[in-house]
Design a protein around this motif. Structure first.
Motif, PDB file in Angstrom:
ATOM      1  N   LYS A 149      19.884  -9.958  15.927  1.00  0.00           N
ATOM      2  CA  LYS A 149      20.092 -10.117  14.478  1.00  0.00           C
ATOM      3  C   LYS A 149      20.052 -11.592  14.089  1.00  0.00           C
ATOM      4  O   LYS A 149      19.463 -11.964  13.075  1.00  0.00           O
ATOM      5  CB  LYS A 149      21.432  -9.496  14.068  1.00  0.00           C
ATOM      6  CG  LYS A 149      21.412  -7.970  14.065  1.00  0.00           C
ATOM      7  CD  LYS A 149      22.768  -7.433  13.595  1.00  0.00           C
ATOM      8  CE  LYS A 149      22.774  -5.917  13.573  1.00  0.00           C
ATOM      9  NZ  LYS A 149      24.118  -5.385  13.229  1.00  0.00           N
ATOM     10  N   GLN A 150      20.693 -12.446  14.906  1.00  0.00           N
ATOM     11  CA  GLN A 150      20.690 -13.873  14.594  1.00  0.00           C
ATOM     12  C   GLN A 150      19.268 -14.429  14.639  1.00  0.00           C
ATOM     13  O   GLN A 150      18.874 -15.218  13.774  1.00  0.00           O
ATOM     14  CB  GLN A 150      21.591 -14.646  15.573  1.00  0.00           C
ATOM     15  CG  GLN A 150      21.855 -16.075  15.129  1.00  0.00           C
ATOM     16  CD  GLN A 150      22.454 -16.153  13.729  1.00  0.00           C
ATOM     17  OE1 GLN A 150      23.472 -15.519  13.448  1.00  0.00           O
ATOM     18  NE2 GLN A 150      21.804 -16.886  12.829  1.00  0.00           N
ATOM     19  N   TYR A 202      17.566 -13.329  11.462  1.00  0.00           N
ATOM     20  CA  TYR A 202      18.015 -14.083  10.284  1.00  0.00           C
ATOM     21  C   TYR A 202      17.434 -15.503  10.286  1.00  0.00           C
ATOM     22  O   TYR A 202      17.128 -16.051   9.233  1.00  0.00           O
ATOM     23  CB  TYR A 202      19.543 -14.148  10.240  1.00  0.00           C
ATOM     24  CG  TYR A 202      20.209 -12.821   9.943  1.00  0.00           C
ATOM     25  CD1 TYR A 202      19.641 -11.917   9.052  1.00  0.00           C
ATOM     26  CD2 TYR A 202      21.415 -12.475  10.536  1.00  0.00           C
ATOM     27  CE1 TYR A 202      20.250 -10.701   8.776  1.00  0.00           C
ATOM     28  CE2 TYR A 202      22.039 -11.269  10.257  1.00  0.00           C
ATOM     29  CZ  TYR A 202      21.447 -10.382   9.388  1.00  0.00           C
ATOM     30  OH  TYR A 202      22.062  -9.188   9.111  1.00  0.00           O
ATOM     31  N   ASP A 203      17.298 -16.092  11.461  1.00  0.00           N
ATOM     32  CA  ASP A 203      16.727 -17.441  11.543  1.00  0.00           C
ATOM     33  C   ASP A 203      15.232 -17.426  11.222  1.00  0.00           C
ATOM     34  O   ASP A 203      14.721 -18.288  10.509  1.00  0.00           O
ATOM     35  CB  ASP A 203      16.933 -18.024  12.948  1.00  0.00           C
ATOM     36  CG  ASP A 203      18.392 -18.339  13.234  1.00  0.00           C
ATOM     37  OD1 ASP A 203      19.182 -18.385  12.271  1.00  0.00           O
ATOM     38  OD2 ASP A 203      18.737 -18.510  14.415  1.00  0.00           O
ATOM     39  N   PRO A 234      14.670 -15.564   6.902  1.00  0.00           N
ATOM     40  CA  PRO A 234      15.920 -15.744   6.133  1.00  0.00           C
ATOM     41  C   PRO A 234      16.118 -14.679   5.049  1.00  0.00           C
ATOM     42  O   PRO A 234      17.262 -14.356   4.709  1.00  0.00           O
ATOM     43  CB  PRO A 234      15.758 -17.144   5.532  1.00  0.00           C
ATOM     44  CG  PRO A 234      14.839 -17.842   6.480  1.00  0.00           C
ATOM     45  CD  PRO A 234      13.881 -16.803   6.974  1.00  0.00           C
ATOM     46  N   MET A 250      15.972 -11.667   5.267  1.00  0.00           N
ATOM     47  CA  MET A 250      16.720 -10.516   5.783  1.00  0.00           C
ATOM     48  C   MET A 250      18.225 -10.678   5.599  1.00  0.00           C
ATOM     49  O   MET A 250      18.966  -9.697   5.620  1.00  0.00           O
ATOM     50  CB  MET A 250      16.387 -10.271   7.257  1.00  0.00           C
ATOM     51  CG  MET A 250      14.979  -9.719   7.442  1.00  0.00           C
ATOM     52  SD  MET A 250      14.731  -9.000   9.067  1.00  0.00           S
ATOM     53  CE  MET A 250      12.918  -8.871   9.067  1.00  0.00           C
ATOM     54  N   GLN A 251      18.680 -11.929   5.401  1.00  0.00           N
ATOM     55  CA  GLN A 251      20.107 -12.136   5.146  1.00  0.00           C
ATOM     56  C   GLN A 251      20.533 -11.531   3.816  1.00  0.00           C
ATOM     57  O   GLN A 251      21.718 -11.314   3.585  1.00  0.00           O
ATOM     58  CB  GLN A 251      20.422 -13.637   5.154  1.00  0.00           C
ATOM     59  CG  GLN A 251      20.141 -14.297   6.489  1.00  0.00           C
ATOM     60  CD  GLN A 251      20.326 -15.805   6.440  1.00  0.00           C
ATOM     61  OE1 GLN A 251      21.159 -16.313   5.709  1.00  0.00           O
ATOM     62  NE2 GLN A 251      19.544 -16.534   7.228  1.00  0.00           N
ATOM     63  N   GLN A 252      19.555 -11.290   2.929  1.00  0.00           N
ATOM     64  CA  GLN A 252      19.874 -10.756   1.602  1.00  0.00           C
ATOM     65  C   GLN A 252      20.052  -9.245   1.617  1.00  0.00           C
ATOM     66  O   GLN A 252      20.504  -8.661   0.631  1.00  0.00           O
ATOM     67  CB  GLN A 252      18.759 -11.127   0.601  1.00  0.00           C
ATOM     68  CG  GLN A 252      18.398 -12.607   0.583  1.00  0.00           C
ATOM     69  CD  GLN A 252      19.587 -13.500   0.278  1.00  0.00           C
ATOM     70  OE1 GLN A 252      20.381 -13.186  -0.606  1.00  0.00           O
ATOM     71  NE2 GLN A 252      19.730 -14.588   1.023  1.00  0.00           N
TER      72      GLN A 252
END
Lengths: 77, 134
Positions: free
Chosen positions: A31-32, A35-36, A39, A41-43
């Motif tokens: 997941k990290q 997200y990196d 970005p 996908m963080q939303q």
């Protein structure tokens, strides 16, 4: 390793299948990495990972040969 | 409990009804989910459904297992459509048969509610103004 993407996660990545590095060894690290790399996908209101077609907890280990998929919020029905 | 689970381009109410009808059952409940022509006041021209098929079928089977454990249901059908669906088209059919209606209503509601929460199926909305939503 290969990662299957569906729904909005597929649209964000621009592909239904992407590779992720072997340094990623569990779901939390995956997941990290997502997200990196993506970005946007963080939303998402939620982001689940399935390992071998089962919803997986963050602590689940990812092994070579596992079928790994990103499951954005489902919206069937 | 006899179960019919499928994900296909086209699904029908009739196939679900045909599957659940049984002389031992006196209550049959069928839920159909159809494509609505608006979402929160915005016009919808079509929906596009996709799924992670192997996992979706597995999650649908888990719902069937929970129904079987919880209620005396004799027949259960879960059908979901994929691909382009237009207003009025059927997207999902849940059909349940049991000896009496109360169980069938409860099991049907549990099945569609759980399907919407756990089964990896996604819809994309195409609006009349040209925008696309997830």
């Amino acid at each position: 390793m290969g990662l299957l993407l569906f729904g909005v996660a597929k649209d964000i990545a621009g592909a239904a299948l992407v590779g992720f590095p072997e340094t990623v060894t569990n779901v939390a690290e995956l997941k990290q990495w997502l997200y990196d790399r993506y970005p946007a996908m963080q939303q998402l209101s939620s982001l689940m990972v399935a390992v071998n077609r089962e919803y997986a907890a963050d602590t689940q280990i990812i092994r070579a040969g596992d079928e790994v998929a990103v499951i954005p919020p489902v919206s069937g029905g | 409990m006899d179960t019919l689970i499928a994900i296909r381009d086209t699904i029908t109410v009739q196939e679900a009804l045909d599957f659940i009808q049984s002389p031992e059952c006196g209550g049959e409940v069928i839920f159909t989910g159809t494509v609505r022509n608006d979402t929160r006041g915005r016009g919808v021209t079509k929906l596009f459904y996709e799924c992670y098929e192997a996992m979706a079928l597995s999650e649908m089977q888990k719902i069937a297992d929970r129904v079987q454990a919880q209620w005396d249901v004799k027949k259960l059908v879960m059908l979901h459509a994929i691909g382009d669906k237009y207003p009025g088209d059927i997207a999902v059919v849940i059909a349940v048969a049991s000896a009496h209606r109360g169980i069938a209503f409860d099991a049907c509601e549990f099945t569609i509610d759980t399907l919407k929460e756990t089964v990896p199926i996604w819809k994309k909305e195409f609006f009349t103004d040209g925008e696309i939503g997830q």
